[in-house]
Structures are given as C-alpha cells and as structure tokens.
Design an enzyme around this catalytic site. Structure first.
Site, PDB file in Angstrom:
ATOM      1  N   CYS A  84       2.406  -2.270  -3.707  1.00  0.00           N
ATOM      2  CA  CYS A  84       3.006  -2.917  -2.977  1.00  0.00           C
ATOM      3  C   CYS A  84       3.341  -3.784  -4.653  1.00  0.00           C
ATOM      4  O   CYS A  84       3.436  -3.561  -5.699  1.00  0.00           O
ATOM      5  CB  CYS A  84       1.588  -3.726  -2.936  1.00  0.00           C
ATOM      6  SG  CYS A  84       1.952  -6.030  -2.646  1.00  0.00           S
ATOM      7  N   CYS A 141       9.584  -4.495  -0.605  1.00  0.00           N
ATOM      8  CA  CYS A 141       7.947  -4.334  -0.020  1.00  0.00           C
ATOM      9  C   CYS A 141       7.717  -3.527   0.687  1.00  0.00           C
ATOM     10  O   CYS A 141       8.051  -2.931   2.114  1.00  0.00           O
ATOM     11  CB  CYS A 141       8.788  -6.091   1.184  1.00  0.00           C
ATOM     12  SG  CYS A 141       6.781  -6.727   1.075  1.00  0.00           S
TER      13      CYS A 141
END
Ligand code: DGL
Length: 265
Positions: free
Chosen positions: A184, A72
C-alpha cells in the site's frame, strides 16, 4: 518535450511513488491528484471505491495528463483494466511486489509477509497473483488500516508507530520471514520505523521503483541529471489537486512530500 505525468492515490500515499519519479526524472512536469474526500479506500466496498476512481480519472484527464500512474495498489486492483479501456493515454498501475519477494526467498526457505489494504487483499487480482507465484504457500498477508489513517493526519510519531507495529507483529515468529512487502503506497512513510524493529535479515520491499521503471519504459523517458537548482526546488514542477479542492489538502501534500525528501525515503 517534457511530459505531464499524473499520479493518483486516495490520499497522500502516492507521494511515495511520485518522490521516486521526481528523483529520477526531475525535469518532467507532474500532477498529483488525491481523492481526499474519500480517503481511505481500503476499508470501503469495491463498488463504492470504483465510482470514486472513475470520477478522479475524469478530472485528471481534464487537467491534460499525458499519462496516469495509479500510485495506489487498491485503485489498481479495482480499476486499472477499466481505465485502460476508457482512456487513450498510458495508464501505469501497481500491485504488491509479491512476485519478486517470493523469488528472493526461493532458496532460503523463508516466508513472505505482505501488508496491503483489506480491499486489495480481498480482490481476485491479488488472490490470483498469489496463487500464480506462491506455489509453496509461503505468503502471509494482512492489512494495517491505522497506518493509512495516521499518515493522512501526518502522524509520524515513532513511539506510537513502533508500539503499533509491535502489537501487530506480536504473534509472528519473525525469524521465519525473509521479506516484508509494503503493498500500500501509504505504508512506506513508516519503513524507517519498521526497519528498526525487524531482524536485519528481513528485507523490506515496496513497488515505487518498479512502478517508476515501468513509467520510464512506457513513456520512453531518458536519464536526467539532477541539477542543483532542481534539487532545491523540486516542487516547482508538481501541481497538487484534490477532490475536495481545499487548500489545506494541498498544504498537506506539500508537507508530506517535503517529509519524504528530507528523509530520502
Ligand atoms: N494508498 C493506497 C494503496 O496503495 C490506498 C490506501 C487507502 O486509501 O486505504 O493501496
């Protein structure tokens, strides 16, 4: 000895990185941990998200992880240094692939477009990275929060997503760009749809392979052959966990991982 490698994300985005690891290292054993109670991270405040990350890291370490991949970009930018000082196991983070993207375009005068969460883009870590590598000011960045939301709903309808990308890119002259960075881990679920809409000369980069290479170096993983049986049942060595503990969340992770495998993303 196989390693117990944990992958952590706010939701199912980190599966895009786990999927790459599974293809290369099918014999290791994996924990996938999603903070499904608090996804999305990218639209919340840094302090709030940091608290969630620390709680998840504690839970992951209690599960007996030998290493944690923070799959992440948002969580890495907020907490990777703190986590490294808290735990004595390797912690591998990821950041938007701005540096390779800028280097790829150094000689062709093209610009770089970075997609990442609003929280990643607002962090000092990201802004310092851009100032360090983007000496010619050729990087443009923006967030695509709807993609995280839809991904979590397993919404992959190409018509809807194509219309969304079109509206987001409408004001840009795409001919100016050489590379798009998916900064992302949720976004690569939509790479095939984006690919179809971009001019052919634009490359799409994400951080999955670089992160898995880094994991390999840190853990000294050797090259592994994919046997037929492992290929068919790769899920056998992944244990799914979530902060909610709901079985529906685990089912969602399984479906999403299967989606990635079927499309070889
Ligand atoms: N998948 C995450 C990232 O790489 C975070 C998405 C979110 O929770 O907003 O940044």
């Amino acid at each position: 000895m196989t390693k117990n490698i944990a992958f952590f994300d706010s939701g199912i985005g980190g599966l895009t990185v786990l999927h790459t690891a599974l293809q290369q290292f099918p014999e290791e054993s994996y924990i996938y941990y999603a903070d499904t109670l608090h996804v999305p991270y990218g639209t919340k405040s840094a302090d709030e998200v940091r608290r969630y990350i620390f709680a998840c890291a504690d839970a992951i370490v209690r599960e007996g992880a030998d290493a944690i991949v923070i799959a992440c970009n948002t969580a890495t930018s907020l907490a990777v240094n703190a986590l490294r000082s808290m735990y004595g196991i390797p912690i591998i983070g990821m950041e938007p692939a701005v540096k390779p993207a800028v280097e790829m375009n150094r000689d062709n005068d093209k610009r770089v477009l970075v997609f990442a969460t609003a929280l990643t883009l607002s962090q000092t870590k990201y802004n310092e990275l851009v100032s360090r590598v983007d000496d010619e000011h050729r990087v443009d960045s923006f967030a695509l929060p709807e993609l995280v939301e839809w991904c979590e709903q397993l919404e992959f309808d190409p018509v809807k997503i194509t219309a969304y990308f079109r509206s987001k890119l409408a004001d840009l002259d795409l001919e100016q760009y050489g590379t798009v960075v998916m900064g992302c881990t949720h976004y690569p679920f939509y790479t095939p749809i984006l690919r179809k809409m971009l001019p052919n000369h634009i490359q799409i980069l994400d951080g999955s392979q670089g992160t898995v290479n880094h994991l390999q170096q840190r853990l000294g993983l050797g090259v592994q052959q994919q046997s037929e049986s492992i290929k068919l049942d790769q899920e056998g060595n992944v244990s799914f966990f979530s902060s909610s503990g709901r079985t529906e969340d685990q089912d969602k992770m399984r479906i999403a991982l299967q989606y990635l495998k079927e499309r070889s993303l």
